[in-house]
Scaffold this motif. Structure first.
Motif, PDB file in Angstrom:
ATOM      1  N   MET A   1       1.008  -0.926   0.396  1.00  0.00           N
ATOM      2  CA  MET A   1      -0.258  -0.234   0.229  1.00  0.00           C
ATOM      3  C   MET A   1       0.937   1.155  -0.172  1.00  0.00           C
ATOM      4  O   MET A   1       1.807   1.394   1.069  1.00  0.00           O
ATOM      5  CB  MET A   1      -0.394   0.492   1.030  1.00  0.00           C
ATOM      6  CG  MET A   1      -1.111   1.283   2.055  1.00  0.00           C
ATOM      7  SD  MET A   1      -2.773   1.623   0.695  1.00  0.00           S
ATOM      8  CE  MET A   1      -4.123   0.532   1.806  1.00  0.00           C
ATOM      9  N   PHE A   2       0.469   2.357  -1.143  1.00  0.00           N
ATOM     10  CA  PHE A   2       1.393   3.014  -0.789  1.00  0.00           C
ATOM     11  C   PHE A   2       0.315   4.252  -0.349  1.00  0.00           C
ATOM     12  O   PHE A   2      -0.576   4.835  -0.851  1.00  0.00           O
ATOM     13  CB  PHE A   2       1.496   3.669  -2.638  1.00  0.00           C
ATOM     14  CG  PHE A   2       2.395   2.691  -3.475  1.00  0.00           C
ATOM     15  CD1 PHE A   2       3.444   3.143  -3.243  1.00  0.00           C
ATOM     16  CD2 PHE A   2       1.919   1.559  -3.911  1.00  0.00           C
ATOM     17  CE1 PHE A   2       4.606   1.652  -3.827  1.00  0.00           C
ATOM     18  CE2 PHE A   2       2.684   1.176  -4.607  1.00  0.00           C
ATOM     19  CZ  PHE A   2       4.241   0.909  -4.770  1.00  0.00           C
ATOM     20  N   LYS A   3       1.080   4.990   0.731  1.00  0.00           N
ATOM     21  CA  LYS A   3       0.538   6.679   1.937  1.00  0.00           C
ATOM     22  C   LYS A   3       1.067   7.393   1.485  1.00  0.00           C
ATOM     23  O   LYS A   3       1.593   7.777   0.561  1.00  0.00           O
ATOM     24  CB  LYS A   3       1.003   5.875   2.814  1.00  0.00           C
ATOM     25  CG  LYS A   3       0.178   3.980   4.128  1.00  0.00           C
ATOM     26  CD  LYS A   3       0.462   3.905   5.208  1.00  0.00           C
ATOM     27  CE  LYS A   3       0.498   3.004   5.098  1.00  0.00           C
ATOM     28  NZ  LYS A   3       1.337   2.437   6.643  1.00  0.00           N
ATOM     29  N   ASN A   4      -0.538   8.713   1.945  1.00  0.00           N
ATOM     30  CA  ASN A   4      -0.051   9.440   2.014  1.00  0.00           C
ATOM     31  C   ASN A   4       0.956   9.979   2.572  1.00  0.00           C
ATOM     32  O   ASN A   4       1.604   9.155   3.702  1.00  0.00           O
ATOM     33  CB  ASN A   4      -1.221  10.392   1.835  1.00  0.00           C
ATOM     34  CG  ASN A   4      -2.046  10.493   0.843  1.00  0.00           C
ATOM     35  OD1 ASN A   4      -2.603  10.066  -0.244  1.00  0.00           O
ATOM     36  ND2 ASN A   4      -3.212   9.860   1.977  1.00  0.00           N
ATOM     37  N   LEU A   5       1.773  12.098   2.170  1.00  0.00           N
ATOM     38  CA  LEU A   5       3.026  11.895   3.333  1.00  0.00           C
ATOM     39  C   LEU A   5       2.533  12.924   3.518  1.00  0.00           C
ATOM     40  O   LEU A   5       2.232  14.466   2.806  1.00  0.00           O
ATOM     41  CB  LEU A   5       4.120  11.842   2.173  1.00  0.00           C
ATOM     42  CG  LEU A   5       5.232  12.730   2.903  1.00  0.00           C
ATOM     43  CD1 LEU A   5       5.793  11.849   4.021  1.00  0.00           C
ATOM     44  CD2 LEU A   5       6.277  13.016   1.956  1.00  0.00           C
ATOM     45  N   ILE A   6       2.138  12.946   4.368  1.00  0.00           N
ATOM     46  CA  ILE A   6       1.500  14.137   5.599  1.00  0.00           C
ATOM     47  C   ILE A   6       2.644  14.928   6.797  1.00  0.00           C
ATOM     48  O   ILE A   6       2.691  13.939   7.646  1.00  0.00           O
ATOM     49  CB  ILE A   6       0.228  14.194   6.180  1.00  0.00           C
ATOM     50  CG1 ILE A   6      -0.587  14.190   5.198  1.00  0.00           C
ATOM     51  CG2 ILE A   6      -0.697  15.557   6.984  1.00  0.00           C
ATOM     52  CD1 ILE A   6      -2.137  13.475   5.024  1.00  0.00           C
ATOM     53  N   GLY A   7       2.928  15.770   7.027  1.00  0.00           N
ATOM     54  CA  GLY A   7       4.097  16.683   7.870  1.00  0.00           C
ATOM     55  C   GLY A   7       5.156  15.310   8.429  1.00  0.00           C
ATOM     56  O   GLY A   7       5.111  14.709   9.533  1.00  0.00           O
ATOM     57  N   GLY A   8       5.915  14.538   6.655  1.00  0.00           N
ATOM     58  CA  GLY A   8       6.600  13.948   7.502  1.00  0.00           C
ATOM     59  C   GLY A   8       6.613  12.112   7.605  1.00  0.00           C
ATOM     60  O   GLY A   8       7.266  12.157   7.939  1.00  0.00           O
ATOM     61  N   GLU A   9       5.397  12.111   7.978  1.00  0.00           N
ATOM     62  CA  GLU A   9       4.642  10.636   7.600  1.00  0.00           C
ATOM     63  C   GLU A   9       3.636  10.492   6.815  1.00  0.00           C
ATOM     64  O   GLU A   9       3.149  11.067   5.747  1.00  0.00           O
ATOM     65  CB  GLU A   9       3.498  10.350   9.431  1.00  0.00           C
ATOM     66  CG  GLU A   9       4.268  11.611  11.009  1.00  0.00           C
ATOM     67  CD  GLU A   9       5.133  10.505  11.823  1.00  0.00           C
ATOM     68  OE1 GLU A   9       5.005   9.687  10.923  1.00  0.00           O
ATOM     69  OE2 GLU A   9       6.462  11.105  12.034  1.00  0.00           O
ATOM     70  N   LEU A 191      14.777  17.174   3.495  1.00  0.00           N
ATOM     71  CA  LEU A 191      13.650  18.448   3.407  1.00  0.00           C
ATOM     72  C   LEU A 191      13.232  17.933   4.688  1.00  0.00           C
ATOM     73  O   LEU A 191      12.743  16.971   5.336  1.00  0.00           O
ATOM     74  CB  LEU A 191      12.615  17.770   2.542  1.00  0.00           C
ATOM     75  CG  LEU A 191      12.379  19.156   1.815  1.00  0.00           C
ATOM     76  CD1 LEU A 191      11.502  18.484   1.015  1.00  0.00           C
ATOM     77  CD2 LEU A 191      12.662  20.304   1.354  1.00  0.00           C
ATOM     78  N   PRO A 192      13.123  19.200   5.469  1.00  0.00           N
ATOM     79  CA  PRO A 192      12.828  18.970   6.956  1.00  0.00           C
ATOM     80  C   PRO A 192      10.995  18.419   6.996  1.00  0.00           C
ATOM     81  O   PRO A 192      10.568  18.496   5.585  1.00  0.00           O
ATOM     82  CB  PRO A 192      12.639  20.320   7.461  1.00  0.00           C
ATOM     83  CG  PRO A 192      13.509  21.303   6.002  1.00  0.00           C
ATOM     84  CD  PRO A 192      13.934  20.637   5.194  1.00  0.00           C
ATOM     85  N   ARG A 193      10.656  18.202   7.563  1.00  0.00           N
ATOM     86  CA  ARG A 193       9.219  17.755   7.638  1.00  0.00           C
ATOM     87  C   ARG A 193       7.743  18.911   7.686  1.00  0.00           C
ATOM     88  O   ARG A 193       8.027  19.759   8.180  1.00  0.00           O
ATOM     89  CB  ARG A 193       8.560  17.210   9.272  1.00  0.00           C
ATOM     90  CG  ARG A 193       9.348  15.687   9.917  1.00  0.00           C
ATOM     91  CD  ARG A 193       9.040  15.376  11.056  1.00  0.00           C
ATOM     92  NE  ARG A 193       9.435  14.083  11.736  1.00  0.00           N
ATOM     93  CZ  ARG A 193       8.674  13.175  11.528  1.00  0.00           C
ATOM     94  NH1 ARG A 193       6.891  14.176  11.983  1.00  0.00           N
ATOM     95  NH2 ARG A 193       9.446  11.894  12.084  1.00  0.00           N
ATOM     96  N   GLY A 194       6.476  18.095   6.818  1.00  0.00           N
ATOM     97  CA  GLY A 194       6.270  19.133   6.539  1.00  0.00           C
ATOM     98  C   GLY A 194       6.231  20.091   5.371  1.00  0.00           C
ATOM     99  O   GLY A 194       5.940  20.573   4.816  1.00  0.00           O
ATOM    100  N   VAL A 195       7.669  19.955   5.333  1.00  0.00           N
ATOM    101  CA  VAL A 195       8.291  21.499   3.654  1.00  0.00           C
ATOM    102  C   VAL A 195       7.291  20.604   2.435  1.00  0.00           C
ATOM    103  O   VAL A 195       6.967  21.643   1.369  1.00  0.00           O
ATOM    104  CB  VAL A 195       9.712  21.551   3.979  1.00  0.00           C
ATOM    105  CG1 VAL A 195       9.984  22.076   2.696  1.00  0.00           C
ATOM    106  CG2 VAL A 195       9.933  21.341   5.139  1.00  0.00           C
ATOM    107  N   PHE A 196       6.986  18.969   2.242  1.00  0.00           N
ATOM    108  CA  PHE A 196       7.144  18.715   1.427  1.00  0.00           C
ATOM    109  C   PHE A 196       5.346  18.142   1.759  1.00  0.00           C
ATOM    110  O   PHE A 196       6.119  16.848   2.053  1.00  0.00           O
ATOM    111  CB  PHE A 196       7.624  18.445   0.289  1.00  0.00           C
ATOM    112  CG  PHE A 196       6.862  17.600  -1.025  1.00  0.00           C
ATOM    113  CD1 PHE A 196       6.662  17.764  -1.982  1.00  0.00           C
ATOM    114  CD2 PHE A 196       6.990  15.700  -0.941  1.00  0.00           C
ATOM    115  CE1 PHE A 196       6.115  17.221  -3.111  1.00  0.00           C
ATOM    116  CE2 PHE A 196       6.371  15.272  -1.719  1.00  0.00           C
ATOM    117  CZ  PHE A 196       5.379  15.790  -2.894  1.00  0.00           C
ATOM    118  N   ASN A 197       4.111  17.821   0.665  1.00  0.00           N
ATOM    119  CA  ASN A 197       3.147  16.578   1.664  1.00  0.00           C
ATOM    120  C   ASN A 197       2.791  16.932  -0.151  1.00  0.00           C
ATOM    121  O   ASN A 197       2.462  17.115  -0.267  1.00  0.00           O
ATOM    122  CB  ASN A 197       2.591  17.865   2.056  1.00  0.00           C
ATOM    123  CG  ASN A 197       2.623  18.191   3.867  1.00  0.00           C
ATOM    124  OD1 ASN A 197       3.084  17.584   4.494  1.00  0.00           O
ATOM    125  ND2 ASN A 197       3.232  19.194   3.370  1.00  0.00           N
TER     126      ASN A 197
END
Ligand code: ADP
Length: 479
Positions: A1-9, A191-197
Motif C-alpha cells: 500500500m502506497f500512502k500519503n505523506l503528511i508532516g513527514g509521516e 527536507l524538513p518535515r512538512g515542507v513537502f506533503n
C-alpha cells in the motif's frame, strides 16, 4: 500500500485506489491510499508549521536537497520511466525522456536557489536607498493532471521549494505512482518535515479543500478548462494567487515552400506521439493548397508504419489511450467529425487487445481531411491521437486560421521562407511558437505557458517561475 505523506509521516486514507496499466488492464501496479478532506487540511497545517523555518533556509540547503533529488531521479531513469509508461501508457522512450526532464528540472531549480535576484536603486529622495527583493509566497497547493505524471509535479514542486515555499501536492487520480515516487525521493532528501506533503485523492474533495483553505497562499493548476475556471473563481473569491495551464487546440501550418519530409515528421510527432495526450499536441494542421495533396499522401503513408501497442514493448510508436473514459471521448469526437462531413482519411479504429492479446485501450491514430474551421473537431480539445487537416489558399489565410481559436498555447509553422517564419513568430497568438519543429517538445529551462483560454497567470518553468512562487518587497533605508 502506497500512502500519503503528511508532516513527514506516511498516512493511510479512508479509501484505496488501484493504479491500473492501460496497456494491460489485468496488471495492477499498486494500491494507493486516498486522502480525505481532513488529510488535505492536515497537510496544509503541516506545511504552514514548516514555513517559517523553511522560508529562511539557506540557498545552500535548498541547493543540496534539490540537487540530490535531481541526481536520484536521473540515476533511476529506467526504473521510474518503466513505472511512468506502465501507469500512463506513453512509450518507454517517451517516459524515460520525461523522467530525465524531471531530473533536469530539479537540477535547474537547485541552481535557481543560489541565484536569488534583487535590485538596489537610488531613491528619488536624498540619502535614501531602495532595495527590491523577492520572498517566498507561503504554502502552495499544486494540482496536477495525468498526462505528465512526473514532469508536471516536478516543474511545480522544484521552483516552489527552490524559492522557499512549502508544498501540498495533489496529483491526478489516474497516475499516483510517479508522484508517490517523487514524494519518496523528497522524503529521503533531507527536507524538513512538512515542507513537502503529498495527498492523493479526488479533485472534488481533496483538491477542493486546497482551493478554499485560507492558509494556502497560491494554487498552481494544470488540467481541464472546466476545473481551471473553478480554481479561478474560488481563488479570486478569497484573493489567493493562482496560475492555470489548461487546454490547447494547437495549429501547425505547412506552407508550399516547406520541406515535405520535415513537415510530415513534425505533424506526426506532435499530432500522435504520446497518444496525442499533450496540451502542446498539434490537433489542427493548416496546409496551403500547393502542397496539400502531397502532404496528406505522405502523412497517411507514414501513419501506416506506426505501431500501436503495449507502451513498454520495444518498437511501439504509440501506446494506449490512458483509460476507458478518454477512449470514449476520442471516439465521440471521431463520430462528430464524420457527422460534420469531414473525411476520415486514416485510422480511428479501436482494438481491445494488443498484439500479445493483453486487454487495453488501443486506438489507431486518426486523420481527418477536408475539414473546416467551425467544425467541433477544429474548435474543441479532443486530447487523443486525432488530427484534422484544413486546406487554405495562402500564408495570410493560414495565419488567420491558426489564430482563430479560443486557445493559445503553442503554434507551429513549417516553411523555408525567412519572411514567413519571422512574420509568424511575431503574429502567432500563442505563448510558444515553433518554426520547423513540432509544437510539442519544449526545453526545461525556459518559460512555458500560453495565452487566451489556455493559461492564466505568470509563466511556469525557467527563471520566470519566480513570478508565481515569490512576492516582491520594496525596502527603503535612510542611511
Ligand atoms: P482531466 O480531465 O485532465 O483529468 P481535471 O481538470 O479534471 O482534468 O483534473 C486535473 C486535476 O485537477 C486533477 O488532479 C484533479 O483531481 C483535479 N481536480 C478536479 N476537480 C477539482 C476540483 N473541483 N477542485 C480541485 N481540483 C480538482
Amino acid at each position: 500500500m502506497f500512502k500519503n505523506l503528511i508532516g513527514g509521516e506516511w498516512v493511510n486514507g479512508p479509501r484505496v485506489s488501484p493504479n491500473i496499466n492501460p496497456s494491460d488492464t489485468r496488471d495492477l501496479i499498486g494500491l494507493y491510499a486516498q486522502a480525505g478532506p481532513e488529510h488535505a487540511q492536515q497537510a496544509v497545517a503541516a506545511a504552514q508549521a514548516a514555513f517559517p523555518s523553511w522560508s529562511l533556509s539557506t540557498p545552500q540547503q535548498r541547493f543540496d536537497i534539490l540537487d540530490a533529488a535531481g541526481t536520484e531521479i536521473l540515476a533511476r531513469r529506467q526504473e521510474l520511466g518503466d513505472l511512468l509508461a506502465r501507469e500512463e501508457g506513453k512509450t518507454l522512450p517517451e517516459a524515460v525522456g520525461e523522467v530525465v526532464r524531471a531530473g533536469n528540472i530539479f537540477k535547474f531549480f537547485a541552481g535557481e536557489a543560489l541565484r536569488p535576484g534583487g535590485e538596489a536603486l537610488a531613491s528619488v529622495r536624498p540619502g535614501v536607498g531602495v532595495e527590491v527583493t523577492r520572498e517566498p509566497l507561503g504554502v502552495v497547493g499544486l494540482i496536477t493532471p495525468w498526462n505528465f505524471p512526473l514532469a508536471i509535479p516536478a516543474w511545480k514542486v522544484a521552483p516552489a521549494l527552490a524559492h522557499g515555499n512549502c508544498v501540498v501536492l495533489k496529483p491526478a487520480e489516474r497516475v499516483p505512482g510517479s508522484a508517490w515516487a517523487l514524494a519518496d525521493i523528497l522524503h529521503r532528501s533531507g527536507l524538513p518535515r512538512g515542507v513537502f506533503n503529498l495527498v492523493m485523492g479526488r479533485g472534488s474533495d481533496v483538491g477542493a479543500v486546497l482551493l478554499g483553505d485560507p492558509r494556502v497562499a497560491g494554487i498552481s493548476f494544470t488540467g481541464s478548462v472546466v476545473t481551471g475556471r473553478r480554481v479561478a473563481a474560488t481563488c479570486t473569491a478569497r484573493m489567493a494567487r493562482f496560475q492555470l495551464e489548461m487546454g490547447g487546440k494547437n495549429p501547425f501550418v505547412v506552407l508550399d515552400d516547406a520541406d515535405l519530409d520535415g513537415a510530415v515528421q513534425c505533424a506526426l510527432q506532435s499530432g500522435f506521439f504520446s497518444t496525442g495526450q499533450r496540451c502542446t499536441a498539434s490537433s489542427r494542421v493548416i496546409v496551403t493548397e500547393g502542397i496539400h495533396d502531397r502532404f496528406v499522401a505522405a502523412l497517411v503513408d507514414r501513419m501506416k508504419t506506426l505501431k500501436v501497442d503495449d507502451a513498454r514493448k520495444p518498437g511501439t510508436d504509440i501506446g494506449p489511450v490512458v483509460d476507458e473514459r478518454q477512449l470514449a471521448q476520442d471516439l465521440e469526437y471521431i463520430a462528430i467529425g464524420r457527422a460534420e462531413g469531414a473525411t476520415l482519411a486514416a485510422g480511428g479504429t479501436v482494438r481491445e487487445r494488443n498484439a500479445d492479446g493483453a486487454p487495453g485501450f488501443y486506438l489507431s491514430p486518426a486523420l481527418f481531411t477536408e475539414t473546416s474551421p467551425a467544425m467541433r473537431i477544429n474548435t474543441e480539445e479532443i486530447f487523443g491521437p486525432v488530427l484534422s487537416v484544413q486546406r487554405v489558399k495562402n500564408y495570410d489565410e493560414a495565419l488567420a486560421t491558426a489564430n482563430d481559436t479560443a486557445f493559445g498555447l503553442a503554434s507551429g509553422i513549417a516553411t523555408t521562407s525567412l519572411r514567413h517564419a519571422t512574420h509568424f513568430k511575431r503574429h502567432a497568438q500563442a505563448g510558444m511558437v515553433m518554426v520547423n519543429l513540432p509544437t510539442a517538445g519544449v526545453d526545461y529551462h525556459v518559460p512555458f505557458g500560453g495565452r487566451k483560454g489556455s493559461s492564466h497567470g505568470p509563466r511556469e518553468q525557467g527563471r520566470h517561475a519566480a513570478e508565481f512562487y515569490t512576492v516582491v518587497k520594496t525596502a527603503y533605508t535612510q542611511a
